[in-house]
Design a protein around this motif. Structure first.
Motif, PDB file in Angstrom:
ATOM      1  N   SER A  34       9.766 -28.372  13.817  1.00 60.77           N
ATOM      2  CA  SER A  34       8.796 -27.289  13.985  1.00 60.77           C
ATOM      3  C   SER A  34       7.817 -27.265  12.805  1.00 60.77           C
ATOM      4  CB  SER A  34       9.524 -25.952  14.138  1.00 60.77           C
ATOM      5  OG  SER A  34      10.382 -25.748  13.044  1.00 60.77           O
TER       6      SER A  34
ATOM      7  N   ASN B 184       4.820 -28.004  12.612  1.00 62.51           N
ATOM      8  CA  ASN B 184       3.478 -28.144  13.199  1.00 62.51           C
ATOM      9  C   ASN B 184       2.377 -27.978  12.170  1.00 62.51           C
ATOM     10  OD1 ASN B 184       5.441 -27.268  15.203  1.00 62.51           O
ATOM     11  ND2 ASN B 184       3.735 -27.334  16.649  1.00 62.51           N
ATOM     12  N   HIS B 185       2.568 -27.002  11.257  1.00 60.14           N
ATOM     13  CA  HIS B 185       1.500 -26.728  10.303  1.00 60.14           C
ATOM     14  C   HIS B 185       1.247 -27.941   9.420  1.00 60.14           C
ATOM     15  CE1 HIS B 185      -1.140 -24.795   7.534  1.00 60.14           C
ATOM     16  NE2 HIS B 185      -1.079 -23.668   8.213  1.00 60.14           N
TER      17      HIS B 185
ATOM     18  N   TYR C 122      14.434 -34.057  20.046  1.00 58.59           N
ATOM     19  CA  TYR C 122      14.602 -32.926  20.956  1.00 58.59           C
ATOM     20  C   TYR C 122      13.277 -32.643  21.676  1.00 58.59           C
ATOM     21  CZ  TYR C 122      15.931 -28.120  22.278  1.00 58.59           C
ATOM     22  OH  TYR C 122      16.203 -26.963  22.964  1.00 58.59           O
TER      23      TYR C 122
ATOM     24  N   LEU D  65      12.099 -30.247  23.052  1.00 58.83           N
ATOM     25  CA  LEU D  65      11.480 -28.937  22.788  1.00 58.83           C
ATOM     26  C   LEU D  65      11.178 -28.738  21.295  1.00 58.83           C
ATOM     27  CD1 LEU D  65      13.239 -26.465  25.260  1.00 58.83           C
ATOM     28  CD2 LEU D  65      10.945 -27.406  25.405  1.00 58.83           C
ATOM     29  N   ALA D  66      11.025 -29.802  20.555  1.00 58.64           N
ATOM     30  CA  ALA D  66      10.533 -29.681  19.171  1.00 58.64           C
ATOM     31  C   ALA D  66       9.038 -29.390  19.260  1.00 58.64           C
ATOM     32  CB  ALA D  66      10.782 -30.971  18.407  1.00 58.64           C
ATOM     33  N   PRO D  67       8.583 -28.228  18.748  1.00 60.57           N
ATOM     34  CA  PRO D  67       7.177 -27.861  18.996  1.00 60.57           C
ATOM     35  C   PRO D  67       6.162 -28.851  18.420  1.00 60.57           C
ATOM     36  CG  PRO D  67       8.252 -26.280  17.514  1.00 60.57           C
ATOM     37  CD  PRO D  67       9.324 -27.164  18.059  1.00 60.57           C
TER      38      PRO D  67
ATOM     39  N   TYR E  78       4.070 -31.382  20.462  1.00 56.26           N
ATOM     40  CA  TYR E  78       2.945 -30.965  21.306  1.00 56.26           C
ATOM     41  C   TYR E  78       1.676 -30.704  20.511  1.00 56.26           C
ATOM     42  CZ  TYR E  78       6.840 -30.902  24.447  1.00 56.26           C
ATOM     43  OH  TYR E  78       7.945 -31.301  25.159  1.00 56.26           O
ATOM     44  N   GLU E  79       1.631 -31.203  19.294  1.00 53.36           N
ATOM     45  CA  GLU E  79       0.378 -31.165  18.531  1.00 53.36           C
ATOM     46  C   GLU E  79      -0.565 -32.232  19.098  1.00 53.36           C
ATOM     47  OE1 GLU E  79      -0.792 -29.076  16.092  1.00 53.36           O
ATOM     48  OE2 GLU E  79       0.914 -27.865  16.654  1.00 53.36           O
TER      49      GLU E  79
ATOM     50  N   ASP F 260       3.895 -18.614  14.731  1.00 54.63           N
ATOM     51  CA  ASP F 260       2.984 -18.978  15.793  1.00 54.63           C
ATOM     52  C   ASP F 260       3.841 -19.635  16.878  1.00 54.63           C
ATOM     53  OD1 ASP F 260       0.755 -19.402  17.285  1.00 54.63           O
ATOM     54  OD2 ASP F 260      -0.328 -20.520  15.750  1.00 54.63           O
ATOM     55  N   MET F 261       3.281 -19.915  18.027  1.00 53.34           N
ATOM     56  CA  MET F 261       4.077 -20.435  19.134  1.00 53.34           C
ATOM     57  C   MET F 261       3.315 -21.514  19.881  1.00 53.34           C
ATOM     58  SD  MET F 261       5.423 -16.720  20.400  1.00 53.34           S
ATOM     59  CE  MET F 261       5.695 -15.504  19.089  1.00 53.34           C
ATOM     60  N   VAL F 262       4.072 -22.457  20.403  1.00 56.56           N
ATOM     61  CA  VAL F 262       3.519 -23.480  21.293  1.00 56.56           C
ATOM     62  C   VAL F 262       3.995 -23.137  22.700  1.00 56.56           C
ATOM     63  CG1 VAL F 262       3.628 -25.922  21.946  1.00 56.56           C
ATOM     64  CG2 VAL F 262       3.598 -25.273  19.531  1.00 56.56           C
ATOM     65  N   PHE F 263       3.104 -23.222  23.672  1.00 53.34           N
ATOM     66  CA  PHE F 263       3.463 -22.953  25.066  1.00 53.34           C
ATOM     67  C   PHE F 263       3.186 -24.208  25.890  1.00 53.34           C
ATOM     68  CE2 PHE F 263       1.776 -19.082  23.108  1.00 53.34           C
ATOM     69  CZ  PHE F 263       2.903 -18.281  23.154  1.00 53.34           C
ATOM     70  N   ILE F 264       4.169 -24.622  26.677  1.00 48.32           N
ATOM     71  CA  ILE F 264       3.939 -25.784  27.555  1.00 48.32           C
ATOM     72  C   ILE F 264       4.530 -25.503  28.920  1.00 48.32           C
ATOM     73  CG2 ILE F 264       3.892 -27.567  25.757  1.00 48.32           C
ATOM     74  CD1 ILE F 264       6.893 -28.108  26.686  1.00 48.32           C
TER      75      ILE F 264
ATOM     76  N   ARG G 256       6.608 -30.873  29.491  1.00 47.94           N
ATOM     77  CA  ARG G 256       7.902 -31.115  28.868  1.00 47.94           C
ATOM     78  C   ARG G 256       8.512 -32.388  29.428  1.00 47.94           C
ATOM     79  NH1 ARG G 256      13.320 -29.963  30.194  1.00 47.94           N
ATOM     80  NH2 ARG G 256      14.591 -29.857  28.305  1.00 47.94           N
TER      81      ARG G 256
ATOM     82  N   HIS H 231       0.421 -13.169  15.678  1.00 47.76           N
ATOM     83  CA  HIS H 231       0.164 -13.762  16.986  1.00 47.76           C
ATOM     84  C   HIS H 231      -0.130 -12.680  18.018  1.00 47.76           C
ATOM     85  CE1 HIS H 231       0.295 -16.311  20.435  1.00 47.76           C
ATOM     86  NE2 HIS H 231       0.506 -17.374  19.688  1.00 47.76           N
TER      87      HIS H 231
ATOM     88  N   LYS I 151      13.243 -20.460  21.010  1.00 45.47           N
ATOM     89  CA  LYS I 151      12.695 -21.176  22.163  1.00 45.47           C
ATOM     90  C   LYS I 151      13.114 -20.427  23.427  1.00 45.47           C
ATOM     91  CE  LYS I 151      13.591 -25.495  19.737  1.00 45.47           C
ATOM     92  NZ  LYS I 151      12.357 -25.608  18.964  1.00 45.47           N
TER      93      LYS I 151
ATOM     94  N   ALA J  69       0.900 -15.683  27.135  1.00 44.96           N
ATOM     95  CA  ALA J  69       0.489 -17.060  27.448  1.00 44.96           C
ATOM     96  C   ALA J  69       0.648 -17.346  28.941  1.00 44.96           C
ATOM     97  CB  ALA J  69       1.303 -18.053  26.627  1.00 44.96           C
TER      98      ALA J  69
ATOM     99  N   TYR K  58       7.535 -22.989  28.901  1.00 45.20           N
ATOM    100  CA  TYR K  58       8.328 -22.942  27.676  1.00 45.20           C
ATOM    101  C   TYR K  58       7.563 -22.348  26.498  1.00 45.20           C
ATOM    102  CZ  TYR K  58      11.671 -25.922  30.026  1.00 45.20           C
ATOM    103  OH  TYR K  58      12.601 -26.419  30.891  1.00 45.20           O
ATOM    104  N   MET K  59       8.291 -21.692  25.614  1.00 41.75           N
ATOM    105  CA  MET K  59       7.741 -21.207  24.346  1.00 41.75           C
ATOM    106  C   MET K  59       8.583 -21.785  23.216  1.00 41.75           C
ATOM    107  SD  MET K  59       8.322 -19.045  21.599  1.00 41.75           S
ATOM    108  CE  MET K  59       9.518 -17.767  22.012  1.00 41.75           C
ATOM    109  N   MET K  60       7.939 -22.299  22.169  1.00 40.76           N
ATOM    110  CA  MET K  60       8.630 -22.794  20.969  1.00 40.76           C
ATOM    111  C   MET K  60       7.940 -22.208  19.744  1.00 40.76           C
ATOM    112  SD  MET K  60       8.379 -26.739  22.218  1.00 40.76           S
ATOM    113  CE  MET K  60       7.121 -26.427  23.449  1.00 40.76           C
ATOM    114  N   LYS K  61       8.720 -21.614  18.852  1.00 42.94           N
ATOM    115  CA  LYS K  61       8.128 -21.007  17.653  1.00 42.94           C
ATOM    116  C   LYS K  61       7.998 -21.997  16.511  1.00 42.94           C
ATOM    117  CE  LYS K  61       9.499 -16.158  18.014  1.00 42.94           C
ATOM    118  NZ  LYS K  61      10.519 -15.188  17.578  1.00 42.94           N
ATOM    119  N   PHE K  62       7.004 -21.814  15.672  1.00 44.56           N
ATOM    120  CA  PHE K  62       6.925 -22.527  14.397  1.00 44.56           C
ATOM    121  C   PHE K  62       6.225 -21.620  13.389  1.00 44.56           C
ATOM    122  CE2 PHE K  62       2.417 -23.717  14.139  1.00 44.56           C
ATOM    123  CZ  PHE K  62       1.992 -23.530  15.448  1.00 44.56           C
ATOM    124  N   PHE K  63       6.359 -21.947  12.110  1.00 43.71           N
ATOM    125  CA  PHE K  63       5.720 -21.137  11.088  1.00 43.71           C
ATOM    126  C   PHE K  63       4.264 -21.525  10.912  1.00 43.71           C
ATOM    127  CE2 PHE K  63       9.970 -20.216   9.095  1.00 43.71           C
ATOM    128  CZ  PHE K  63       9.886 -18.847   9.289  1.00 43.71           C
ATOM    129  N   ASP K  64       3.391 -20.552  11.050  1.00 40.15           N
ATOM    130  CA  ASP K  64       2.017 -20.723  10.610  1.00 40.15           C
ATOM    131  C   ASP K  64       1.875 -19.888   9.333  1.00 40.15           C
ATOM    132  OD1 ASP K  64      -0.590 -21.469  10.451  1.00 40.15           O
ATOM    133  OD2 ASP K  64      -1.155 -20.749  12.422  1.00 40.15           O
TER     134      ASP K  64
END
Lengths: 360, 360
Positions: free
Chosen positions: A32, A34-35, A56, A58-60, A63-64, A338-342, A347, B35, B246, B302, B332-338
């Motif tokens: 995770s 992403n940043h 995994y 579902l590792a956010p 999806y970058e 923050d969150m990633v949505f897919i 997936r 967010h 997630k 979302a 799906y939703m996946m969190k990460f730190f911003d």
């Protein structure tokens, strides 16, 4: 939905642009972070390609806005083979990892990577392995005259030092191979110490209890010379679930001088995360070294300590020399989710990348 | 650095545009819910103004692209007065809070807010207070025939039920007023139960241990009628430090029907966060209600469950009726730190906003 397919094709064409391979960095187990991936994408712009991987789906970070691959779990017997294979097929020219279990693996393979023309951004094997064991690390610090937190791996030695007035309570007792806040005990008496020690199910370490300010530092060492190129120091203002939640940049000469002593003796290369203490008596101590990007590195990046840029230069074959420090005290970092949505199709596509890879 | 000053001036001019006040929502104690604030800013576009507040100058939400105010800590004796004063001076027309201690305060002041022309997005006082005490809530669920997790607040009653075969181990023992994972005990024997019960320093609750799937739901009830207008259901796939890390959207008729039973009897208004279980025996239970936006609400947004939009409509005086559900399973939703980065001057400016407010 995989908007990066065009990029893949474009990059394929450019691969031997001007007779030289485009720098291609594979980031292993990006989870995770992403940043951090975004720092790389911004710093590199179109000068090279970042490839992200995780075991995994579902590792956010998968999806970058870059190509991503599912790799086996690091404990899988074919893990190393799969990584080397991925590097070859994707014409990777550099590799780094964001999780601790990978670090030893990468450091062991450093020569193998080099002979395949791949730069592994990892320190020497012996120091990587030492950083996993707090007692080994204590001995490394002592041997190199780097001030650190006084530690004991032997109960009777500690009790003896108490008797001789060389030690006292309170103390911290923690697993030698622990991380985060796992298995920490704050102990104020011999009775509790003995009970905790005798009931431990893994090797433990005794450490002097430090009252003071906690700092974190992000360092970059040239991948060729091992020279310290740049550093960033922040004071940790608030922790949450074992992670720095808020921090502030701090120019501090004593801390800077101490970091500069982490020189070639320690065989550090690439991005390094360091924890420091300023004790109540104004002593400066280094408490921990993690030979990888720390979770709070984006704070450094926001203050123009651009390590992805240094990595790019190293991958372009440039040998680096000490950089002028641009950042100042008083720049704050605050974390939020923050969150990633897919959707399900995206997936499943991420999943398909493994299959492709396995079939090829 | 405070790029929103121009906006303040612009909004001031527009305040009575076309003879009607511009909707102005004050979000209390927004903390690190950046967010969610962004969902509001996106949904509202230029149709109204979002004002963010927190008692801590390093709350990252204060640095989103909207006006922000530092308010007193919620325990401060002048807290209520300061909030009402801020609402008056900033011509606020709606208010909601993101932290639990505020909810009772807002529900007590609901009428006072209404008489000042301010819509408070909060449920009725009695249900807000019941949601803080798991035993009170259990009684509310039972009285309204809403399936929930069987609970006991009395040790001897539980032991009696065990004797009569109406209860058994394992069980969960938790503080009646706990939240997150604070003070949870998983208990498998009478001996441990009695020891935990007798050593507790606050009122405890015994709950049947539930093996099954955990769901979360985000609901919106019209602020005028208390009718359920829209809902979103997700399955929790992975938790981290007590929070959903997630999740995946889930259309499930039984869960939807159960949510629809949270009707006017429960006096719920505005945004509501609900926890559900599907037990191993396919029983559907509601385990908890939080009468505020849940931490995972952006997943709903979302998927086009736009509650900020419904709040705007309510603030424009519109009474809402049940919305057609647009979302489907498998998102799906996946969190990460911003992170938010600010310099010291910006931080001090945020601080100055209180002073201004206090001086005015």
């Amino acid at each position: 939905m995989h908007k990066t397919l065009w990029r893949e094709i474009k990059k394929e064409k450019n691969y031997l642009l001007a007779g030289k391979p485009v720098p291609r960095l594979l980031i292993l187990n990006a989870g995770s972070r992403n940043h951090l991936i975004r720092c790389f994408l911004k710093s590199w712009a179109e000068q090279g390609e970042i490839i992200v991987s995780d075991s995994y789906p579902l590792a956010p970070s998968l999806y970058e806005d870059c190509r991503s691959f599912i790799i086996p779990f690091y404990k899988h017997k074919n893990y190393t083979e799969a990584i080397l294979d991925l590097c070859e097929k994707q014409k990777v020219t550099g590799v780094l990892s964001l999780i601790d279990p990978d670090l030893s693996i990468l450091s062991e393979l450093k020569t193998e990577f080099a002979s395949a023309g791949i730069l592994a951004f990892i320190s020497e094997e012996w120091i990587v392995k030492a950083t996993f064991d707090k007692w080994e690390m204590f001995k490394v610090f002592e041997a190199n005259h780097i001030p650190t937190v006084k530690s004991w791996a032997d109960l009777s030695e500690f009790l003896n030092d108490v008797k001789n007035g060389k030690a006292g309570y309170p103390i911290m007792v923690k697993p030698r191979e622990g991380s985060g806040s796992r298995g920490l005990h704050y102990i104020e008496s011999e009775e509790t110490l003995i009970s905790v020690w005798n009931n431990a199910i893994e090797p433990m370490l005794i450490q002097r209890w430090i009252e003071g300010r906690e700092l974190g530092a992000d360092l970059y060492f040239d991948i060729y010379s091992g020279e310290l190129i740049e550093f960033f120091i922040k004071e940790k203002l608030k922790m949450r679930a074992g992670e720095t939640d808020k921090s502030v940049s701090l120019r501090d000469e004593k801390a800077e001088n101490l970091l500069k002593r982490l020189s070639r003796n320690l065989a550090l290369y690439g991005p390094i995360d360091v924890d420091l203490f300023i004790t109540a008596h104004d002593d400066y101590l280094i408490s921990e070294i993690n030979p990888r990007f720390g979770g709070g590195y984006p704070h450094a990046y926001a203050c123009e300590a651009d390590y992805p840029g240094l990595i790019l230069q190293n991958m372009q074959g440039k040998h680096l020399t000490e950089q002028k420090i641009k950042w100042q005290s008083g720049h704050y970092m605050m974390k939020f989710f923050d969150m990633v949505f897919i959707d399900d199709k995206t997936r499943r596509n991420a999943g398909e990348e493994i299959k492709q890879q396995e079939e090829n």
